[in-house]
Each structure stands twice: as structure tokens, then as C-alpha cells.
Design a protein around this motif. Structure first.
Motif, PDB file in Angstrom:
ATOM      1  N   GLN A   1      18.913 -66.942 -56.806  1.00 27.72           N
ATOM      2  CA  GLN A   1      19.686 -65.642 -57.102  1.00 27.72           C
ATOM      3  C   GLN A   1      19.213 -64.825 -58.246  1.00 27.72           C
ATOM      4  OE1 GLN A   1      23.929 -67.680 -56.962  1.00 27.72           O
ATOM      5  NE2 GLN A   1      24.175 -66.022 -55.736  1.00 27.72           N
ATOM      6  N   ASP A   2      18.975 -63.607 -57.603  1.00 29.64           N
ATOM      7  CA  ASP A   2      18.204 -62.654 -58.757  1.00 29.64           C
ATOM      8  C   ASP A   2      19.359 -62.237 -60.069  1.00 29.64           C
ATOM      9  OD1 ASP A   2      15.761 -61.168 -59.461  1.00 29.64           O
ATOM     10  OD2 ASP A   2      17.283 -59.495 -59.367  1.00 29.64           O
ATOM     11  N   ALA A   3      19.004 -61.988 -61.092  1.00 30.85           N
ATOM     12  CA  ALA A   3      19.837 -61.416 -62.102  1.00 30.85           C
ATOM     13  C   ALA A   3      19.970 -59.715 -61.895  1.00 30.85           C
ATOM     14  CB  ALA A   3      19.275 -61.743 -63.550  1.00 30.85           C
ATOM     15  N   GLY A   4      19.248 -59.293 -61.201  1.00 28.56           N
ATOM     16  CA  GLY A   4      19.351 -57.897 -60.999  1.00 28.56           C
ATOM     17  C   GLY A   4      18.926 -56.894 -61.928  1.00 28.56           C
ATOM     18  N   ARG A   5      17.882 -57.374 -62.868  1.00 27.99           N
ATOM     19  CA  ARG A   5      17.416 -56.557 -63.829  1.00 27.99           C
ATOM     20  C   ARG A   5      16.355 -55.535 -63.584  1.00 27.99           C
ATOM     21  NH1 ARG A   5      19.524 -60.905 -66.638  1.00 27.99           N
ATOM     22  NH2 ARG A   5      20.655 -60.478 -68.197  1.00 27.99           N
TER      23      ARG A   5
ATOM     24  N   LEU B   1       8.848 -71.818 -48.446  1.00 24.83           N
ATOM     25  CA  LEU B   1       9.683 -70.988 -49.160  1.00 24.83           C
ATOM     26  C   LEU B   1      10.128 -70.003 -48.161  1.00 24.83           C
ATOM     27  CD1 LEU B   1       7.136 -71.428 -51.917  1.00 24.83           C
ATOM     28  CD2 LEU B   1       9.224 -72.121 -51.989  1.00 24.83           C
ATOM     29  N   VAL B   2      11.507 -69.882 -48.035  1.00 27.24           N
ATOM     30  CA  VAL B   2      11.870 -68.857 -47.202  1.00 27.24           C
ATOM     31  C   VAL B   2      12.159 -67.404 -47.733  1.00 27.24           C
ATOM     32  CG1 VAL B   2      13.519 -68.097 -45.403  1.00 27.24           C
ATOM     33  CG2 VAL B   2      12.701 -70.502 -45.685  1.00 27.24           C
ATOM     34  N   VAL B   3      11.603 -66.357 -47.482  1.00 24.38           N
ATOM     35  CA  VAL B   3      11.978 -65.144 -48.504  1.00 24.38           C
ATOM     36  C   VAL B   3      12.313 -64.133 -47.591  1.00 24.38           C
ATOM     37  CG1 VAL B   3      10.479 -63.305 -49.827  1.00 24.38           C
ATOM     38  CG2 VAL B   3       9.612 -65.392 -49.695  1.00 24.38           C
ATOM     39  N   ARG B   4      13.516 -63.543 -48.033  1.00 20.93           N
ATOM     40  CA  ARG B   4      14.296 -62.537 -47.625  1.00 20.93           C
ATOM     41  C   ARG B   4      13.321 -61.098 -47.114  1.00 20.93           C
ATOM     42  NH1 ARG B   4      20.103 -61.688 -49.871  1.00 20.93           N
ATOM     43  NH2 ARG B   4      19.766 -59.634 -48.700  1.00 20.93           N
ATOM     44  N   GLU B   5      13.421 -60.779 -45.957  1.00 19.06           N
ATOM     45  CA  GLU B   5      12.465 -59.494 -45.794  1.00 19.06           C
ATOM     46  C   GLU B   5      13.133 -58.341 -46.011  1.00 19.06           C
ATOM     47  OE1 GLU B   5       9.042 -58.229 -42.310  1.00 19.06           O
ATOM     48  OE2 GLU B   5      11.035 -59.784 -41.834  1.00 19.06           O
TER      49      GLU B   5
ATOM     50  N   ALA C   1      22.032 -57.614 -58.547  1.00 18.20           N
ATOM     51  CA  ALA C   1      22.363 -58.880 -59.252  1.00 18.20           C
ATOM     52  C   ALA C   1      23.359 -59.774 -58.286  1.00 18.20           C
ATOM     53  CB  ALA C   1      23.367 -58.690 -60.578  1.00 18.20           C
ATOM     54  N   GLY C   2      22.655 -61.118 -58.346  1.00 20.69           N
ATOM     55  CA  GLY C   2      23.322 -62.060 -57.341  1.00 20.69           C
ATOM     56  C   GLY C   2      22.642 -62.204 -55.820  1.00 20.69           C
ATOM     57  N   SER C   3      22.213 -61.458 -55.557  1.00 20.95           N
ATOM     58  CA  SER C   3      21.187 -61.283 -54.421  1.00 20.95           C
ATOM     59  C   SER C   3      20.428 -62.704 -54.276  1.00 20.95           C
ATOM     60  CB  SER C   3      20.356 -60.235 -54.367  1.00 20.95           C
ATOM     61  OG  SER C   3      20.952 -59.100 -54.314  1.00 20.95           O
TER      62      SER C   3
END
Length: 202
Positions: free
Chosen positions: A167-171, A92-96, A176-178
Motif C-alpha cells: 500500500q502506497d503512502a501517497g506522497r 508481481l502483479v501491478v495495477r494498470e 494514500a492507501g492505494s
């Protein structure tokens, strides 16, 4: 002349028979409940936030954070063959750069695990079973930004590995979309070719 004991036994038998008959009738004539259709787009999931008030809001239908697995593009996962002695793993690769909290990272990783599981279940069951027999191993790695995450995703897809990004919903915390997390599953040697240089969680 019947005794009291034999009369009671007879009544008990009648009650059991009638109850059984009613149960059969109800089972054959009552249709099962159909699930209520959700208004949300397909693929969205709810993140449980580890705060009392937000968790209480979630229980009352106030879902603060919905994630969706938007990445449906993949290599030919069904063509990935596994040797008889090959070990399989998930990374699982996580954006830092997003600065997500530990709870947010945990939720995003959960979405990635589920997305990969569903992908393997539909496209490569032998890979899924091999990963399960290995104990469902999962490793976490950092990547610096979305550009690197997309490069890793493209490389994994070129190797026909199971690859899903979230992709995140941005709530809640991020835009959003990240793209937040990339899940990759496959034979250890192939997965290392994609993620071997990434920094592990400490």
C-alpha cells in the motif's frame, strides 16, 4: 653488543605488542553504537526517485515517498509443502489503472519482493531456499484494478502461497492507501492457477 638491526627489530616488536594490547582493551570496553530509532511507523521504506533534485532532497532527509507493507493477513504459508522436483517462482502483479511511471512501478515491485522475502524467511525457509536455488525468478503481470488484485490475493492465500500486497503512502503520484503491487511466491503450478490469465508486461 646489540647491532642496529636487532635493536630496531626489538622496538618493532614492542610497538606491535602495545598496539595489540590497546586494540584488545578498546574492543572489550567500548560498546557498539546503537542505531537511532526512526520516527516512522514500522515497515516503511523510502523510494528513491530518479530525478536529480528529488534524489538530492532524499539524501538530505526529505523522503518524498514512503511505502508500507500493510498486508499482514495470509494463508498458512508454513503448511505449504514443496515436492522434490517442483520449481518455484515469484509473480508481481501491478495495477494498470493507477498509471504509475516505470520508476514508481520499479520501487513498488521492490517493496513487494522484500515483503515476500521476509515472509518466507519467517514462515517457510524451504520455499525461500527453493526459490533462491531456481535463480530467484520473477515475472510481472498487469491487473486492471484493486478489486481484481484483492481477488487474486484471496485466491493465493487460500492456496497458502506467500502473498504480500503493498500500500502506497501517497506522497508522490497516487492516493494514500492505494494497493499498488501484489507479490506471490510458490510452486509454479499453484502460482499459475492464480496469475495464469493475466497479461504480461510488454
Amino acid at each position: 653488543m646489540q647491532t642496529f638491526g636487532s635493536s630496531s627489530a626489538g622496538m618493532y616488536g614492542v610497538v606491535v605488542a602495545v598496539t595489540f594490547a590497546i586494540g584488545l582493551w578498546v574492543g572489550s570496553n567500548v560498546s557498539p553504537r546503537r542505531p537511532v530509532k526512526s520516527e516512522k511507523p514500522h515497515g516503511q521504506a523510502i523510494e528513491t526517485v530518479a530525478k536529480g533534485t528529488e534524489a538530492a532532497g532524499l539524501l538530505h532527509g526529505n523522503d518524498e515517498d514512503n511505502e508500507s507493507d500493510e498486508d499482514q493477513v495470509s494463508g498458512d504459508l508454513s503448511s505449504l509443502k514443496i515436492g522434490p522436483t517442483e520449481e518455484c517462482t515469484m509473480v508481481l502483479v501491478v495495477r494498470e489503472d493507477l498509471g504509475m511511471t516505470s520508476g514508481k512501478i520499479a520501487a513498488q515491485c521492490s517493496h513487494a519482493v522484500l515483503a515476500c522475502y521476509k515472509s518466507m524467511l519467517s514462515s517457510n525457509v524451504p520455499l525461500l531456499r527453493r526459490w533462491e536455488r531456481a535463480g530467484r525468478p520473477k515475472l510481472t503481470r498487469w491487473c486492471s484494478d484493486e478489486e481484481i488484485l484483492l481477488e487474486l490475493q484471496a485466491l493465493a492465500q487460500s492456496l497458502n502461497l506467500c502473498t504480500r500486497s503493498i500500500q502506497d503512502a501517497g506522497r508522490t503520484q497516487i492516493e494514500a492507501g492505494s494497493r499498488t503491487v501484489l507479490g506471490i511466491v510458490g510452486p509454479v503450478d499453484l502460482v499459475r492457477r492464480v496469475t495464469g490469465t493475466l497479461r504480461p508486461f510488454e
